[in-house]
Design a protein around this motif. Sequence first.
Motif, PDB file in Angstrom:
ATOM      1  N   VAL A  85     -79.085  66.583  34.787  1.00  0.00           N
ATOM      2  CA  VAL A  85     -79.906  65.704  33.957  1.00  0.00           C
ATOM      3  C   VAL A  85     -80.791  66.533  33.024  1.00  0.00           C
ATOM      4  CG1 VAL A  85     -81.671  63.909  33.991  1.00  0.00           C
ATOM      5  CG2 VAL A  85     -79.862  63.910  35.702  1.00  0.00           C
ATOM      6  N   LEU A  86     -81.321  67.628  33.523  1.00  0.00           N
ATOM      7  CA  LEU A  86     -82.185  68.468  32.696  1.00  0.00           C
ATOM      8  C   LEU A  86     -81.420  69.020  31.492  1.00  0.00           C
ATOM      9  CD1 LEU A  86     -84.917  69.806  32.239  1.00  0.00           C
ATOM     10  CD2 LEU A  86     -84.096  71.723  33.623  1.00  0.00           C
ATOM     11  N   GLY A  87     -80.182  69.437  31.706  1.00  0.00           N
ATOM     12  CA  GLY A  87     -79.365  69.929  30.603  1.00  0.00           C
ATOM     13  C   GLY A  87     -79.109  68.844  29.570  1.00  0.00           C
ATOM     14  N   PHE A  88     -78.849  67.623  30.031  1.00  0.00           N
ATOM     15  CA  PHE A  88     -78.647  66.510  29.106  1.00  0.00           C
ATOM     16  C   PHE A  88     -79.912  66.197  28.326  1.00  0.00           C
ATOM     17  CE2 PHE A  88     -78.985  61.965  28.198  1.00  0.00           C
ATOM     18  CZ  PHE A  88     -77.926  61.838  27.295  1.00  0.00           C
ATOM     19  N   ALA A 143     -80.848  67.587  19.805  1.00  0.00           N
ATOM     20  CA  ALA A 143     -80.092  66.774  18.850  1.00  0.00           C
ATOM     21  C   ALA A 143     -81.027  65.888  18.025  1.00  0.00           C
ATOM     22  CB  ALA A 143     -79.053  65.931  19.584  1.00  0.00           C
ATOM     23  N   LEU A 144     -82.011  65.281  18.668  1.00  0.00           N
ATOM     24  CA  LEU A 144     -82.972  64.446  17.940  1.00  0.00           C
ATOM     25  C   LEU A 144     -83.822  65.280  16.981  1.00  0.00           C
ATOM     26  CD1 LEU A 144     -84.136  61.977  20.721  1.00  0.00           C
ATOM     27  CD2 LEU A 144     -82.836  61.435  18.654  1.00  0.00           C
ATOM     28  N   ALA A 145     -84.180  66.486  17.387  1.00  0.00           N
ATOM     29  CA  ALA A 145     -84.965  67.361  16.512  1.00  0.00           C
ATOM     30  C   ALA A 145     -84.160  67.757  15.281  1.00  0.00           C
ATOM     31  CB  ALA A 145     -85.422  68.598  17.280  1.00  0.00           C
ATOM     32  N   VAL A 146     -82.897  68.091  15.469  1.00  0.00           N
ATOM     33  CA  VAL A 146     -82.050  68.453  14.325  1.00  0.00           C
ATOM     34  C   VAL A 146     -81.869  67.253  13.411  1.00  0.00           C
ATOM     35  CG1 VAL A 146     -79.699  69.116  13.666  1.00  0.00           C
ATOM     36  CG2 VAL A 146     -80.886  70.356  15.476  1.00  0.00           C
ATOM     37  N   TRP A 147     -81.666  66.074  13.979  1.00  0.00           N
ATOM     38  CA  TRP A 147     -81.510  64.866  13.167  1.00  0.00           C
ATOM     39  C   TRP A 147     -82.777  64.598  12.352  1.00  0.00           C
ATOM     40  CZ3 TRP A 147     -84.067  60.069  13.542  1.00  0.00           C
ATOM     41  CH2 TRP A 147     -83.533  59.061  12.745  1.00  0.00           C
ATOM     42  N   GLY A 148     -83.937  64.741  12.982  1.00  0.00           N
ATOM     43  CA  GLY A 148     -85.207  64.528  12.275  1.00  0.00           C
ATOM     44  C   GLY A 148     -85.420  65.552  11.171  1.00  0.00           C
TER      45      GLY A 148
END
Length: 77
Positions: free
Chosen positions: A30-33, A40-45
């Motif tokens: 779970v930690l890896g996910f 992924a959210l940071a790159v998208w932002g």
Amino acid sequence: MPSMSAHLALTQLAPLAAKELDENKVTPGVLGFVVFAVLALAVWGLMKSMNRHMHKIDFAEAPDPATAGATSESAQK
């Protein structure tokens, strides 16, 4: 020769690592996910912000007054 020492280290340490790790028990979990999702959210932002900033840029350059005056004078002669 650094490549020889690296090769020697890999040949001696790789079997030790293979004996210690059980491939059935090693998972990202779970930690890896969560870490992957946050990245992924940071790159998208960041991409969204960059796109917004790129739309604000005006790429049409105004002519430089110093060079514009020199070219008009040379064209009149």
